[in-house]
Design an enzyme around this catalytic site. Structure first.
Site, mmCIF file in Angstrom:
data_model
loop_
_atom_site.group_PDB
_atom_site.id
_atom_site.type_symbol
_atom_site.label_atom_id
_atom_site.label_comp_id
_atom_site.label_asym_id
_atom_site.label_seq_id
_atom_site.Cartn_x
_atom_site.Cartn_y
_atom_site.Cartn_z
ATOM 1 N N LYS A 17 0.825 -1.223 0.000
ATOM 2 C CA LYS A 17 0.000 0.000 0.000
ATOM 3 C C LYS A 17 0.851 1.260 0.000
ATOM 4 O O LYS A 17 2.038 1.252 0.388
ATOM 5 C CB LYS A 17 -0.950 0.016 1.206
ATOM 6 N N GLY A 107 10.067 -1.068 3.888
ATOM 7 C CA GLY A 107 9.985 0.027 2.920
ATOM 8 C C GLY A 107 8.867 1.006 3.187
ATOM 9 O O GLY A 107 8.663 1.935 2.410
ATOM 10 N N GLY A 112 4.949 -6.783 5.426
ATOM 11 C CA GLY A 112 4.708 -7.751 6.514
ATOM 12 C C GLY A 112 3.226 -7.829 6.844
ATOM 13 O O GLY A 112 2.677 -8.914 7.108
ATOM 14 N N ASP A 146 -1.908 -1.922 9.885
ATOM 15 C CA ASP A 146 -2.068 -1.973 8.426
ATOM 16 C C ASP A 146 -2.651 -3.294 7.932
ATOM 17 O O ASP A 146 -2.897 -3.454 6.737
ATOM 18 C CB ASP A 146 -0.698 -1.759 7.740
HETATM 19 P P1 ATP Z 1 5.958 -1.186 9.333
HETATM 20 O O1 ATP Z 1 5.617 0.166 8.798
HETATM 21 O O2 ATP Z 1 4.762 -2.035 9.667
HETATM 22 O O3 ATP Z 1 7.020 -1.198 10.394
HETATM 23 P P2 ATP Z 1 7.107 -1.663 6.739
HETATM 24 O O4 ATP Z 1 5.921 -1.602 5.842
HETATM 25 O O5 ATP Z 1 8.034 -0.516 6.713
HETATM 26 O O6 ATP Z 1 6.641 -2.025 8.180
HETATM 27 P P3 ATP Z 1 7.746 -4.464 6.510
HETATM 28 O O7 ATP Z 1 8.499 -5.063 5.387
HETATM 29 O O8 ATP Z 1 6.302 -4.780 6.610
HETATM 30 O O9 ATP Z 1 7.993 -2.915 6.410
HETATM 31 O O10 ATP Z 1 8.439 -4.949 7.875
HETATM 32 C C1 ATP Z 1 9.017 -4.196 8.860
HETATM 33 C C2 ATP Z 1 9.786 -5.113 9.823
HETATM 34 O O11 ATP Z 1 8.920 -6.128 10.304
HETATM 35 C C3 ATP Z 1 10.930 -5.835 9.153
HETATM 36 O O12 ATP Z 1 12.132 -5.162 9.389
HETATM 37 C C4 ATP Z 1 10.960 -7.195 9.816
HETATM 38 O O13 ATP Z 1 11.909 -7.259 10.839
HETATM 39 C C5 ATP Z 1 9.597 -7.370 10.454
HETATM 40 N N1 ATP Z 1 8.759 -8.414 9.836
HETATM 41 C C6 ATP Z 1 7.958 -9.254 10.477
HETATM 42 N N2 ATP Z 1 7.295 -10.072 9.642
HETATM 43 C C7 ATP Z 1 7.671 -9.750 8.396
HETATM 44 C C8 ATP Z 1 7.341 -10.247 7.103
HETATM 45 N N3 ATP Z 1 6.471 -11.256 6.917
HETATM 46 N N4 ATP Z 1 7.903 -9.648 6.046
HETATM 47 C C9 ATP Z 1 8.777 -8.626 6.230
HETATM 48 N N5 ATP Z 1 9.147 -8.142 7.431
HETATM 49 C C10 ATP Z 1 8.608 -8.689 8.515
#
Ligand code: ATP
Length: 311
Positions: A17, A107, A112, A146
């Protein structure tokens, strides 16, 4: 698994998203913030394959993006989603989970969370637990702010702590060029930086609204499907904090905005920057310019559907 089992495994696809609007409310005594956000699901997908097993495991993690930062233990949101569903429904077996990731890890694009949403749907189908979409949404909200949106997809407004989600009307297609970055930004760090900034400069910028709300201009632009209108009202309260943590991103932002993007916005807490283009052709041209400058880019569009079974 028994021989009569009709589904030895289930594959579910869920989108990443972009928050086209994110207002962060005043810091609450418990350390959290109320938010008001407009989500758009975009065409980067996470595939989760759930297979019958006695234990709960994350087996393979692969993808079109670097996946080194993905934990395979209990921190993995997909594993937590599967365990939560089993606990809540009294299911006694386990599941083997394979992940294929297109959403940049850490990112700011909810990869996740998409894995967690996809896992809830996949395990519900695999185990025959038969929860309603309302029940799945409630479990999703317990896993993270999210996660409910990754189940729903499309365009939606989220308020409160991610527990209130309402679909929003949207017309047409929005084209984006994403600039990804190999070094992630921690979401708690971005919030911490925003809090410090508000503490220090509260007199000028305020402490954040008591009850944040999505701007009606954004909802109007999404309803009209007008990228120019949308460009004028993109907002992310975490952006300044992320750029303070990562000054290198400012240059990227400036390059995109001076190379034909209607506007640029840090996605969530970053480091991904999303550039809004006036159409598919303009997006392809912008991508070429950014690629030539040495950036890693992805061409995506939204809105796209939420988590769904694909096989
Ligand atoms: P958020 O804003 O929810 O912190 P994001 O969208 O920036 O996350 P994600 O790739 O969803 O980024 O993951 C953030 C962190 O969550 C990662 O650094 C990782 O350690 C942890 N994590 C837990 N489960 C997962 C998953 N299935 N895929 C990726 N990262 C995960």
């Amino acid at each position: 698994m028994t021989l009569a089992d009709p589904f030895p495994s289930v594959r579910v696809r869920a989108p990443g998203k972009i928050n086209v609007f994110l207002e962060v409310g005043r810091l609450q005594p418990d350390g959290y913030h109320d938010l008001a956000t407009a989500f758009q699901a975009v065409s980067l997908y996470e595939d989760v394959v759930a297979t019958h097993d006695d234990d709960f495991t994350i087996a393979q993690v692969t993808g079109s993006v670097p996946v080194l930062g993905v934990p395979r233990d209990e921190r993995n949101l997909a594993l937590r989603a599967a365990r939560l569903l089993a606990e809540e429904t009294g299911y006694h077996g386990g599941v083997r989970i394979d992940l294929y990731k297109e959403v940049p890890v850490s990112g700011g694009m909810g990869g996740g969370s998409a894995d967690a949403a996809a896992t809830l749907l996949a395990c519900d189908a695999l185990w025959g637990t038969g929860l309603s979409s309302g029940d799945l949404q409630k479990l999703a909200a317990r896993l993270g702010a999210d996660v409910p949106f990754a189940l729903l997809g499309g365009t939606a407004v989220g308020t409160g702590r991610g527990d209130r989600l309402n679909p929003a009307l949207a017309r047409g297609r929005v084209d984006w060029v994403l600039v990804t970055n190999p070094v992630g930004v921690s979401t708690p760090e971005a919030y911490g930086m925003l809090d410090r900034h508000r503490e220090e400069h509260g007199a000028q910028i305020g402490q954040g609204a008591e009850s944040p709300a999505v701007d009606t201009d954004v909802l109007h632009a999404l309803r009209q499907g007008d990228p120019q209108m949308l460009a004028a009202c993109l907002r992310n309260d975490l952006q300044a904090a992320t750029l303070r943590l990562r000054p290198d991103l400012t240059e990227t932002m400036e390059l995109g905005e001076s190379s034909g993007a209607l506007a640029g916005i840090v996605s969530g807490s970053g480091p991904t920057i999303a550039f809004l283009a006036s159409g598919a052709e303009a997006a392809a041209e912008l991508q070429q310019t950014l690629d030539a400058a040495g950036h890693d880019t992805l061409l995506v569009h939204g809105p796209v559907p939420g988590a769904r079974i694909v096989g």
